[in-house]
Design a protein around this motif. Structure first.
Motif, PDB file in Angstrom:
ATOM      1  N   ALA A 174      28.967  43.496  49.243  1.00  0.00           N
ATOM      2  CA  ALA A 174      29.407  42.926  47.962  1.00  0.00           C
ATOM      3  C   ALA A 174      29.278  43.923  46.818  1.00  0.00           C
ATOM      4  N   GLN A 175      28.213  44.745  46.830  1.00  0.00           N
ATOM      5  CA  GLN A 175      28.019  45.689  45.727  1.00  0.00           C
ATOM      6  C   GLN A 175      29.020  46.840  45.756  1.00  0.00           C
ATOM      7  N   ASP A 176      29.750  46.997  46.863  1.00  0.00           N
ATOM      8  CA  ASP A 176      30.739  48.067  46.971  1.00  0.00           C
ATOM      9  C   ASP A 176      32.163  47.530  46.918  1.00  0.00           C
ATOM     10  N   ALA A 177      32.323  46.302  46.422  1.00  0.00           N
ATOM     11  CA  ALA A 177      33.637  45.663  46.425  1.00  0.00           C
ATOM     12  C   ALA A 177      34.641  46.381  45.539  1.00  0.00           C
ATOM     13  N   GLU A 178      34.202  46.836  44.360  1.00  0.00           N
ATOM     14  CA  GLU A 178      35.163  47.429  43.424  1.00  0.00           C
ATOM     15  C   GLU A 178      35.830  48.681  43.974  1.00  0.00           C
ATOM     16  N   PRO A 179      35.081  49.706  44.463  1.00  0.00           N
ATOM     17  CA  PRO A 179      35.776  50.874  45.012  1.00  0.00           C
ATOM     18  C   PRO A 179      36.620  50.537  46.237  1.00  0.00           C
ATOM     19  N   TRP A 180      36.163  49.587  47.066  1.00  0.00           N
ATOM     20  CA  TRP A 180      36.956  49.165  48.227  1.00  0.00           C
ATOM     21  C   TRP A 180      38.291  48.573  47.777  1.00  0.00           C
ATOM     22  N   ALA A 181      38.228  47.669  46.798  1.00  0.00           N
ATOM     23  CA  ALA A 181      39.445  47.003  46.323  1.00  0.00           C
ATOM     24  C   ALA A 181      40.398  47.987  45.663  1.00  0.00           C
TER      25      ALA A 181
ATOM     26  N   PRO B  98      27.153  43.328  16.279  1.00  0.00           N
ATOM     27  CA  PRO B  98      25.708  43.196  16.495  1.00  0.00           C
ATOM     28  C   PRO B  98      25.350  42.721  17.907  1.00  0.00           C
ATOM     29  N   LEU B  99      26.260  42.869  18.862  1.00  0.00           N
ATOM     30  CA  LEU B  99      25.965  42.460  20.226  1.00  0.00           C
ATOM     31  C   LEU B  99      26.508  43.503  21.199  1.00  0.00           C
ATOM     32  N   THR B 100      25.958  43.512  22.408  1.00  0.00           N
ATOM     33  CA  THR B 100      26.452  44.371  23.478  1.00  0.00           C
ATOM     34  C   THR B 100      26.784  43.492  24.668  1.00  0.00           C
ATOM     35  N   TRP B 101      27.641  43.995  25.548  1.00  0.00           N
ATOM     36  CA  TRP B 101      28.047  43.195  26.684  1.00  0.00           C
ATOM     37  C   TRP B 101      28.457  44.094  27.844  1.00  0.00           C
ATOM     38  N   THR B 102      28.332  43.581  29.051  1.00  0.00           N
ATOM     39  CA  THR B 102      28.853  44.237  30.244  1.00  0.00           C
ATOM     40  C   THR B 102      29.696  43.224  31.003  1.00  0.00           C
ATOM     41  N   VAL B 103      30.628  43.738  31.783  1.00  0.00           N
ATOM     42  CA  VAL B 103      31.565  42.887  32.519  1.00  0.00           C
ATOM     43  C   VAL B 103      31.658  43.367  33.962  1.00  0.00           C
ATOM     44  N   ALA B 104      31.623  42.450  34.901  1.00  0.00           N
ATOM     45  CA  ALA B 104      31.869  42.750  36.313  1.00  0.00           C
ATOM     46  C   ALA B 104      32.912  41.759  36.816  1.00  0.00           C
ATOM     47  N   SER B 105      34.012  42.266  37.383  1.00  0.00           N
ATOM     48  CA  SER B 105      35.095  41.380  37.798  1.00  0.00           C
ATOM     49  C   SER B 105      35.238  41.287  39.312  1.00  0.00           C
ATOM     50  N   HIS B 106      34.467  42.077  40.074  1.00  0.00           N
ATOM     51  CA  HIS B 106      34.521  41.980  41.533  1.00  0.00           C
ATOM     52  C   HIS B 106      33.271  41.257  42.027  1.00  0.00           C
ATOM     53  N   VAL B 107      33.119  40.036  41.553  1.00  0.00           N
ATOM     54  CA  VAL B 107      31.984  39.189  41.915  1.00  0.00           C
ATOM     55  C   VAL B 107      32.442  38.240  43.016  1.00  0.00           C
ATOM     56  N   TRP B 108      31.611  38.076  44.047  1.00  0.00           N
ATOM     57  CA  TRP B 108      31.966  37.214  45.170  1.00  0.00           C
ATOM     58  C   TRP B 108      31.239  35.883  45.071  1.00  0.00           C
ATOM     59  N   GLN B 109      31.910  34.823  45.482  1.00  0.00           N
ATOM     60  CA  GLN B 109      31.317  33.494  45.465  1.00  0.00           C
ATOM     61  C   GLN B 109      30.073  33.462  46.348  1.00  0.00           C
TER      62      GLN B 109
END
Length: 377
Positions: free
Chosen positions: A203-210, A170-181
């Motif tokens: 910062a918003q393009d961190a995932e494809p860069w990494a 009964p819940l939904t969720w999203t996950v982001a792991s390339h978050v910068w301090q």
């Protein structure tokens, strides 16, 4: 005004929502777990959010109906495509490289996945993943949900696994792991010489860069989890958050590249701190901090159990850190609601997160003279 028409259209819709609500940028930002300056950049068109979830929460707070939210998501999709740089994404995920600093990953103990933060389309991938995978991926995701319900495959361990024809959670969720301090600071470990590493991304393009650099999180990994119920009236109670370490090795000796490139106002949402160097790491709730105002303010630590609904979502930030370990880990979120209980596995798209201590040389990017990576003091 933004030069790109798609970005301008999206920014106009966000401004209209903000004007309808009447609250200040700071007041709305606190409810959305973003800084006042970040929300202002969304309204001005200077920045397009990396994920639609934060804008959808704004729409819910401002009383937008279903049709308005769909139009807003369509506008965000067009703006995201227009603003995103034309960097080719890596192909199908390959097997991890073998070497002295990497050990084979154990097989996950049970299936996992994430769902979009929109009650109107439960079980389907997010807008960005639909663009990435195409209609084949969307159809396969829908078929997987149908098969899971039909065959009684439940994504939780223990007794729940034995239940037949368990309905969706009964819940939904999203996950982001390339978050910068603070939106600007992070360290990646890259097995390449400085002259072969491109400049830090936005910062918003961190995932494809990494992913293009085959980078590993250095020192810490920040995981942002956005959770909401599927019903606006029935609450889902988040009971506990557990840490599961599935692999340990010595910290890798790769060069470390710091992403610091200047910060604005910052908001640390409800925060959980995880020390991966402990034999049995736990997610410890600590206070966050909002530095967007003139003096700043403390965001109280969250106390589980914690209730969420479709109209009252919540966002958490997990800061998992290590000094001496090359750790592979994931999270388990226990929930209860509607007379049922279950566990959601939160990981990196079906694989464990990977965080390693920093043991190699450290570099920072010089934006003034050399315009390249230089040793960091």
């Amino acid at each position: 005004m933004p030069k790109d028409a798609a970005v301008g259209e999206f920014a106009g819709l966000v401004r209209a929502l903000k004007a309808r609500d009447g609250r200040s940028y700071e007041a709305l930002g606190r409810r959305l777990s973003v800084s006042a300056s970040t929300l202002h950049r969304y309204c001005s068109g200077r920045t397009v959010p990396e994920e639609f979830a934060v804008v959808d929460r704004l729409a819910l707070l401002c009383g937008a109906d279903e049709e308005e939210r769909r139009a807003l998501e369509a506008a965000w999709t067009r703006a995201d495509r227009a603003r995103r740089p034309a960097v080719p994404e890596p192909g199908a995920e390959s097997e991890p490289e073998s070497g002295p600093d990497q050990k084979p990953e154990p097989e996950p103990p049970f299936a996992s996945g994430t769902a979009p933060l929109h009650p109107r389309v439960p079980g389907l991938p997010s807008a960005r993943r639909r663009r990435r995978w195409g209609w084949v991926g969307a159809v396969c995701g829908a078929l997987a949900v149908v098969a899971a319900v039909t065959l009684g495959a439940v994504l939780v361990p223990g007794k729940a696994r034995e239940r037949a024809a368990e309905p969706p959670a009964p819940l939904t969720w999203t996950v982001a792991s390339h978050v910068w301090q603070d939106g600007c600071g992070h360290t990646y470990l890259v097995d390449r010489a400085p002259d072969r590493v491109p400049p830090p991304p936005a910062a918003q393009d961190a995932e494809p860069w990494a992913r293009a650099q085959e980078a590993v999180h250095g020192g810490d990994t920040l995981v942002r989890i956005s959770v909401q119920g599927r019903s606006a009236t029935e609450a889902v109670v988040l009971q506990a958050l557990h840490v599961r370490v599935v692999g340990r090795a010595e910290a890798v000796g790769r060069p470390a590249y710091r992403m610091d490139n200047g910060c604005g106002g910052a908001v640390t949402p409800r925060l959980f701190d995880v020390n991966l160097d402990l034999p049995r790491p736990v997610a410890r709730s600590v206070a966050g901090y909002d530095a967007s105002g003139s003096t700043g303010r403390t965001i109280p630590a969250v106390a589980l159990p914690y209730a969420v609904t479709a109209s009252a979502p919540e966002e958490f930030l997990v800061n998992a850190r290590t000094a001496g370990c090359d750790c592979r880990w994931y999270l388990e979120l226990e929930w209860s609601g509607g007379g049922r209980t279950g566990t959601v596995r939160i990981d990196d798209g079906g694989r464990p997160f990977r965080t390693s201590g920093v043991r190699g040389p450290v570099y920072a990017y010089d934006t003034t003279l050399s315009r390249g990576w230089i040793p960091s003091s």
